[in-house]
Structures are given as structure tokens and as C-alpha cells.
Design an enzyme around this catalytic site. Structure first.
Site, PDB file in Angstrom:
ATOM      1  N   SER A  93     -48.967  34.576  18.808  1.00 39.49           N
ATOM      2  CA  SER A  93     -49.038  34.724  20.257  1.00 39.49           C
ATOM      3  C   SER A  93     -50.487  34.914  20.659  1.00 39.49           C
ATOM      4  CB  SER A  93     -48.202  35.921  20.712  1.00 39.49           C
ATOM      5  OG  SER A  93     -48.244  36.055  22.123  1.00 39.49           O
ATOM      6  N   HIS A 107     -51.878  31.238  28.046  1.00 39.01           N
ATOM      7  CA  HIS A 107     -50.982  31.917  27.101  1.00 39.01           C
ATOM      8  C   HIS A 107     -50.293  30.869  26.245  1.00 39.01           C
ATOM      9  CE1 HIS A 107     -46.600  32.768  26.435  1.00 39.01           C
ATOM     10  NE2 HIS A 107     -47.119  33.745  25.732  1.00 39.01           N
ATOM     11  N   VAL A 110     -45.584  30.759  19.748  1.00 37.63           N
ATOM     12  CA  VAL A 110     -44.559  30.059  18.971  1.00 37.63           C
ATOM     13  C   VAL A 110     -43.952  31.088  18.016  1.00 37.63           C
ATOM     14  CG1 VAL A 110     -45.365  27.676  19.122  1.00 37.63           C
ATOM     15  CG2 VAL A 110     -46.404  29.188  17.448  1.00 37.63           C
ATOM     16  N   ARG A 111     -42.623  31.072  17.889  1.00 39.84           N
ATOM     17  CA  ARG A 111     -41.961  32.142  17.161  1.00 39.84           C
ATOM     18  C   ARG A 111     -40.682  31.645  16.493  1.00 39.84           C
ATOM     19  NH1 ARG A 111     -41.626  32.708  22.632  1.00 39.84           N
ATOM     20  NH2 ARG A 111     -39.534  32.690  23.528  1.00 39.84           N
ATOM     21  N   HIS A 146     -50.549  19.595  31.737  1.00 36.79           N
ATOM     22  CA  HIS A 146     -49.143  19.171  31.715  1.00 36.79           C
ATOM     23  C   HIS A 146     -48.957  17.881  30.914  1.00 36.79           C
ATOM     24  CE1 HIS A 146     -47.110  22.135  34.247  1.00 36.79           C
ATOM     25  NE2 HIS A 146     -48.238  22.221  34.918  1.00 36.79           N
ATOM     26  N   HIS A 176     -40.178  39.592  42.419  1.00 38.45           N
ATOM     27  CA  HIS A 176     -40.481  40.569  43.463  1.00 38.45           C
ATOM     28  C   HIS A 176     -41.601  40.093  44.384  1.00 38.45           C
ATOM     29  CE1 HIS A 176     -43.256  41.503  40.172  1.00 38.45           C
ATOM     30  NE2 HIS A 176     -44.045  42.079  41.045  1.00 38.45           N
ATOM     31  N   GLY A 259     -40.004  48.949  18.627  1.00 31.57           N
ATOM     32  CA  GLY A 259     -40.923  49.914  18.043  1.00 31.57           C
ATOM     33  C   GLY A 259     -42.188  49.288  17.515  1.00 31.57           C
ATOM     34  N   ARG A 261     -46.179  47.642  17.513  1.00 32.84           N
ATOM     35  CA  ARG A 261     -47.509  48.256  17.637  1.00 32.84           C
ATOM     36  C   ARG A 261     -48.049  47.997  19.040  1.00 32.84           C
ATOM     37  NH1 ARG A 261     -52.902  46.599  16.447  1.00 32.84           N
ATOM     38  NH2 ARG A 261     -54.166  48.311  15.596  1.00 32.84           N
TER      39      ARG A 261
END
Length: 302
Positions: A93, A107, A110-111, A146, A176, A259, A261
């Protein structure tokens, strides 16, 4: 499914991107290797940060490979039946915040996830994407970004880019505020078909196209002169980036819920940001143009 193959690619991707960004900026990244406490699953990662550079005010490129005992809700939105399973997650990331307001923030992520339950087959999927957040818009930059996103997805079917572009427009939207975070790009999640090799190839194509999408924009805009007015507007618009990441971003929520870092999770936040009460841009200004022309979901390639 070959997790080792995915890890090898992601580690190499992080290195390639850092090398390219170092060449652009001239300053080296700091390297922060970390481990995850075994009581919450174990694993770790490498967070690489560049701050106060010639080009980047802050640039963060992180790799992580973590394990956990219970898949957080933010990672099982598409498949709530998987919530609570143990899991393995790998990813790269990055968020880049340039100093010059005419160079956009970007930004990319990839995961890969694998949800595990004793007595059942592992359930895996890929996610990721990239998006651009300009402060001052340029048609040429929007079209280039794009077009590169479309090129990255072209080998996987003509219907894939329109689907992932719309997904990006819908996802990076501040409900919002009733406005997009930027000009979009591509976003996808829960990709698990038709097979592992195809999905992994899609991940690699997205990761491999990132520098092609962003570097030419940097080179065109980095030397443009700017003053206090442009810096003030950049700091104001960065506030929207903070709002999205802390309220809506699933990657941030996953890290905090699992949890993770905090320093590595929150490296995406800009170093200088400002909020103004009920501020409106002056009619006919470049700042107004951002809202009227660029913060509007559209097909930039027609």
C-alpha cells in the site's frame, strides 16, 4: 493458490516503486521493519517512509504479511459468513503527498486475503486499485491516469475497466460532503474468479502499471511555480483526504480493527493539513474549477 508467489511479487513491487520514487525525489526512504505480536497472530512488514524531500512532503510505501485469529468485519463485507475465521493477509500500500500543489496526491494498493477454518477449504480473494487526488486539475493528467488504468485491465476483458472505474468512483466518495475524494481510477475487492492465476495476473498488472500512471504527471507538474494561496488550498483539500481515510477507508479500518501497527496504518495521512469553516472557492478561480470540472464522476476517455 500459492501464497509464497504472491509474497515474492509484492516484495519486489515495493522495491521497484521505492527505487523509482527515490530517483524522482533524490532523497532516500527510511526503512522500518516491524513484527506483529504473536498473541494476535504474528507476521510483520516493512514500512518505507520519505519525509521532507525535494518532491515529496511525505511518501509511504508499505509491505505487510500478517496473520490473525479472527477476520475483522472490514475485510469480510462482501462475505459476512467468513467473519471470525483466522486469516492471512499480504499487501503493498502506498500514499504519496507531494509538496507542490500542482502535483496530485496518489494512492495505490494491491492485496491478497485467505480466510481459514479447520475442516473447510481456504477461501481466498484479491483486492486493490489506484486513484488520483489532484488539488489543481489538468485534463491531460486525468486522461493519462485513466488510460493507464484501462490499459492495466484490458487483458482481462472489456467489461472489467468500466466496472472497476465505477466501483472506484462509488468507493472514494465522502458521503457526508457529497463529493468525490478525487478523480478516481480503479478499485476492486473480493476478486476470486475464474481462477487463482488469472486473479494474481490482474493484481500484477495493476501493480506494474502504477509508475506508468503517475510518473509522467509528476514530471509535467513538479516545476510549476506556486505560492501561499496554492499551498493553503492544498492543505484545505488534504483535510478531505484525512476525513475519508479515518471515516470510510476499509484498509485503515482493517488495520485498526486487527490490532495493526498504528504508525504504518496512518502513514497515509498528509503531514500538513488545515480545515476552514464553511469555506467556498471564489467563482471563476482555479480552486472553483477543481469542484466544477474535476470532482465530478465522468468518463475521462471520451
Amino acid at each position: 493458490m500459492d501464497t509464497a508467489q504472491v509474497k515474492h511479487y509484492l516484495e519486489g513491487l515495493q522495491t521497484r516503486i521505492i527505487d523509482a520514487l527515490t530517483a524522482l525525489d533524490g532523497k532516500k526512504f527510511g526503512r522500518d521493519a516491524w513484527t506483529r505480536p504473536p498473541e494476535i497472530g504474528g507476521g510483520g512488514g516493512i514500512t518505507c517512509i520519505l519525509e521532507d524531500g525535494a518532491l515529496f512532503e511525505r511518501a509511504g510505501v508499505g509491505f505487510s504479511h500478517v496473520f490473525g485469529q479472527g477476520l475483522p468485519p472490514s475485510a469480510s463485507v462482501a462475505r459476512p459468513e467468513l467473519a471470525g475465521r483466522s486469516y492471512e493477509a499480504l499487501g503493498v500500500s502506498l500514499v504519496l503527498h507531494p509538496r507542490n500543489p500542482f502535483v496530485p496526491t496518489v494512492h495505490m494498493n494491491v492485496r491478497f486475503f485467505c480466510a481459514i477454518k479447520e475442516g473447510a477449504a481456504p477461501v481466498w480473494w484479491f483486492g486493490g486499485g489506484m486513484d488520483l487526488t489532484p488539488y489543481y486539475g489538468f485534463d491531460e493528467d486525468a486522461r493519462h491516469f485513466h488510460q493507464t488504468c484501462r490499459d492495466a485491465l484490458a487483458p482481462f476483458g472489456a467489461d472489467v475497466h468500466p466496472k472497476y472505474k465505477k466501483w472506484c468512483d462509488d468507493y472514494f466518495y465522502l458521503k457526508h460532503r457529497k463529493e468525490p475524494r478525487g478523480i478516481g481510477g480503479i478499485f476492486y475487492d473480493d476478486v476470486h474468479g475464474p481462477d487463482f492465476d488469472t486473479c494474481f495476473a490482474l493484481m500484477q498488472s495493476v501493480g506494474d502499471h502504477f509508475l506508468t500512471a503517475y510518473t509522467p504527471i509528476v514530471q509535467r507538474r513538479r516545476a510549476l511555480p506556486y505560492g501561499d494561496n496554492e499551498r493553503a488550498f492544498q492543505a484545505y483539500r488534504r483535510g478531505r483526504y484525512v476525513e475519508f481515510n479515518l471515516v470510510y477507508d476499509r484498509g485503515t479500518l482493517f488495520g485498526l480493527q486487527s490490532g495493526g501497527r498504528a504508525e504504518s496504518i496512518l502513514m497515509s495521512l498528509p503531514p500538513v493539513v488545515n480545515w476552514r469553516y464553511d469555506w467556498k472557492p471564489e467563482a471563476g478561480s482555479r480552486e472553483a474549477e477543481l469542484y466544477e470540472t474535476f470532482l465530478v464522476a465522468k468518463d475521462w476517455l471520451t
